[in-house]
Scaffold this motif. Structure first.
Motif, PDB file in Angstrom:
ATOM      1  N   LYS A   1      13.724 -27.319  16.356  1.00  0.00           N
ATOM      2  CA  LYS A   1      13.507 -27.483  17.793  1.00  0.00           C
ATOM      3  C   LYS A   1      14.517 -28.512  18.293  1.00  0.00           C
ATOM      4  CE  LYS A   1       8.488 -26.648  17.487  1.00  0.00           C
ATOM      5  NZ  LYS A   1       8.374 -25.502  18.391  1.00  0.00           N
TER       6      LYS A   1
ATOM      7  N   ASN B   1       4.736 -29.793   8.338  1.00  0.00           N
ATOM      8  CA  ASN B   1       3.383 -29.274   8.555  1.00  0.00           C
ATOM      9  C   ASN B   1       2.562 -30.199   9.446  1.00  0.00           C
ATOM     10  OD1 ASN B   1       3.725 -26.967   6.867  1.00  0.00           O
ATOM     11  ND2 ASN B   1       3.453 -28.269   5.071  1.00  0.00           N
ATOM     12  N   SER B   2       3.223 -30.699  10.462  1.00  0.00           N
ATOM     13  CA  SER B   2       2.559 -31.567  11.434  1.00  0.00           C
ATOM     14  C   SER B   2       3.014 -31.137  12.825  1.00  0.00           C
ATOM     15  CB  SER B   2       2.929 -33.034  11.199  1.00  0.00           C
ATOM     16  OG  SER B   2       4.282 -33.267  11.555  1.00  0.00           O
ATOM     17  N   ASN B   3       2.421 -31.742  13.827  1.00  0.00           N
ATOM     18  CA  ASN B   3       2.836 -31.484  15.205  1.00  0.00           C
ATOM     19  C   ASN B   3       3.537 -32.706  15.780  1.00  0.00           C
ATOM     20  OD1 ASN B   3       1.771 -28.856  15.335  1.00  0.00           O
ATOM     21  ND2 ASN B   3      -0.269 -29.648  15.772  1.00  0.00           N
ATOM     22  N   SER B   4       4.316 -33.394  14.930  1.00  0.00           N
ATOM     23  CA  SER B   4       4.946 -34.629  15.388  1.00  0.00           C
ATOM     24  C   SER B   4       5.973 -34.400  16.489  1.00  0.00           C
ATOM     25  CB  SER B   4       5.588 -35.366  14.206  1.00  0.00           C
ATOM     26  OG  SER B   4       6.504 -34.535  13.521  1.00  0.00           O
ATOM     27  N   PHE B   5       6.439 -33.154  16.645  1.00  0.00           N
ATOM     28  CA  PHE B   5       7.352 -32.881  17.755  1.00  0.00           C
ATOM     29  C   PHE B   5       6.703 -33.174  19.098  1.00  0.00           C
ATOM     30  CE2 PHE B   5       5.041 -28.932  17.114  1.00  0.00           C
ATOM     31  CZ  PHE B   5       4.727 -28.537  18.402  1.00  0.00           C
ATOM     32  N   GLU B   6       5.376 -33.167  19.135  1.00  0.00           N
ATOM     33  CA  GLU B   6       4.665 -33.467  20.379  1.00  0.00           C
ATOM     34  C   GLU B   6       4.947 -34.892  20.850  1.00  0.00           C
ATOM     35  OE1 GLU B   6       0.576 -32.626  19.599  1.00  0.00           O
ATOM     36  OE2 GLU B   6       0.857 -30.436  19.623  1.00  0.00           O
TER      37      GLU B   6
ATOM     38  N   ASP C   1      11.169 -28.667  11.760  1.00  0.00           N
ATOM     39  CA  ASP C   1       9.736 -28.380  11.718  1.00  0.00           C
ATOM     40  C   ASP C   1       9.331 -28.079  10.274  1.00  0.00           C
ATOM     41  OD1 ASP C   1       7.174 -27.942  12.483  1.00  0.00           O
ATOM     42  OD2 ASP C   1       7.539 -25.991  13.414  1.00  0.00           O
TER      43      ASP C   1
ATOM     44  N   TYR D   1      14.895 -31.380  15.729  1.00  0.00           N
ATOM     45  CA  TYR D   1      13.651 -31.709  15.023  1.00  0.00           C
ATOM     46  C   TYR D   1      13.411 -30.625  13.989  1.00  0.00           C
ATOM     47  CZ  TYR D   1       8.625 -32.029  14.099  1.00  0.00           C
ATOM     48  OH  TYR D   1       7.395 -32.109  13.491  1.00  0.00           O
TER      49      TYR D   1
ATOM     50  N   GLU E   1       7.881 -34.726  23.120  1.00  0.00           N
ATOM     51  CA  GLU E   1       7.533 -34.191  24.434  1.00  0.00           C
ATOM     52  C   GLU E   1       6.724 -35.195  25.244  1.00  0.00           C
ATOM     53  OE1 GLU E   1       5.640 -30.478  23.522  1.00  0.00           O
ATOM     54  OE2 GLU E   1       7.491 -29.589  22.715  1.00  0.00           O
TER      55      GLU E   1
END
Length: 248
Positions: free
Chosen positions: A240, A83-88, A80, A78, A91
């Protein structure tokens, strides 16, 4: 700012091109509308699934469907960079974070002093491919099918590092347009803490300069970051790396 974004994009392009180049000659590279993946049986590297756009619940669902349909475990990198938290989303959908890397690059215009006893030998035979795979496994703990090394050498050079006549490590130099990507610089455990990693890097960087590359890119582990900063590389983004839990 634009230059930084461009360098991030060429870094990612070089990395994904390496995976594609390694797997395509043996019909193990696949392209889907939302993602690409490399799936090589009897090998742990490269075996990746990577997205060609910002992820969302739909793209993750499609990727997960593909992953559970194949017998080989694939790692999902992933980038990064949005500028988002799309990796969440990964998870939340059962993916585990395996490790992180830092994308780095440098623009160099001077050659480094080389250690005379250390040299790089390009893999050019089946015997050398087998040795490279053995050294790579000892260095990183991942098995690579040696056939990859003899099938994908148009823009990709696999090197064995020798101190005089003793093999001590590995490296890859992969070129895309005017960019040289340095990959898989590894030292076998019994030869570590002798300065070999730095010397291999200098040899690969010198090779990049000699072929007139404008930039050199790499992806660093936490362990290697200090060396790359010392050599002048700059940190630019985080990778990530996720995977689904292994099925029993």
């Amino acid at each position: 700012m634009k230059e930084t974004i461009d360098l991030i994009n060429v870094n990612i392009k070089n990395l994904t091109s390496l995976w594609q180049t390694a797997s395509e000659p043996i019909n193990s590279y696949f392209k889907e509308p939302k993602f690409d993946y490399s799936l090589i049986e009897y090998s742990e590297w490269p075996n990746k699934l990577w997205f060609n756009q910002e992820i969302n619940k739909n793209t993750i669902a499609l990727a997960k469907e593909k992953l559970v349909s194949v017998s080989t475990n694939l790692t999902i990198p992933y980038w990064d960079i949005h500028n988002s938290n799309s990796f969440e989303i990964l998870e939340q959908n059962g993916f585990d974070l395996k490790f992180e890397q830092t994308g780095m690059s440098i623009k160099v215009n001077h050659l480094f002093t080389e250690l005379k006893t250390l040299s790089l030998k390009k893999v050019s035979s089946e015997k050398e491919a087998n040795l490279w795979a053995k050294l790579f496994y000892k260095s990183f703990g991942y098995f690579t099918n040696p056939i990859l090394l003899t099938k994908s050498q148009k823009n990709t050079n696999y090197y064995i590092a020798y101190d005089q006549n003793e093999a001590v490590g590995t490296g890859i130099l992969h070129t895309t347009n005017n960019v040289s990507g340095i990959h898989s610089v590894g030292i076998i455990p019994e030869q570590r803490r002798k300065g070999y990693a730095e010397q291999i890097m200098k040899l690969l960087m010198n090779q990049s300069i000699k072929i007139n590359s404008d930039y050199i890119t790499l992806q660093s582990s936490d362990m290697g970051k200090g060396l790359y900063l010392k050599l002048g590389f700059e940190e630019q983004f985080t990778i990530k790396n996720y995977a689904l839990p292994q099925r029993v």
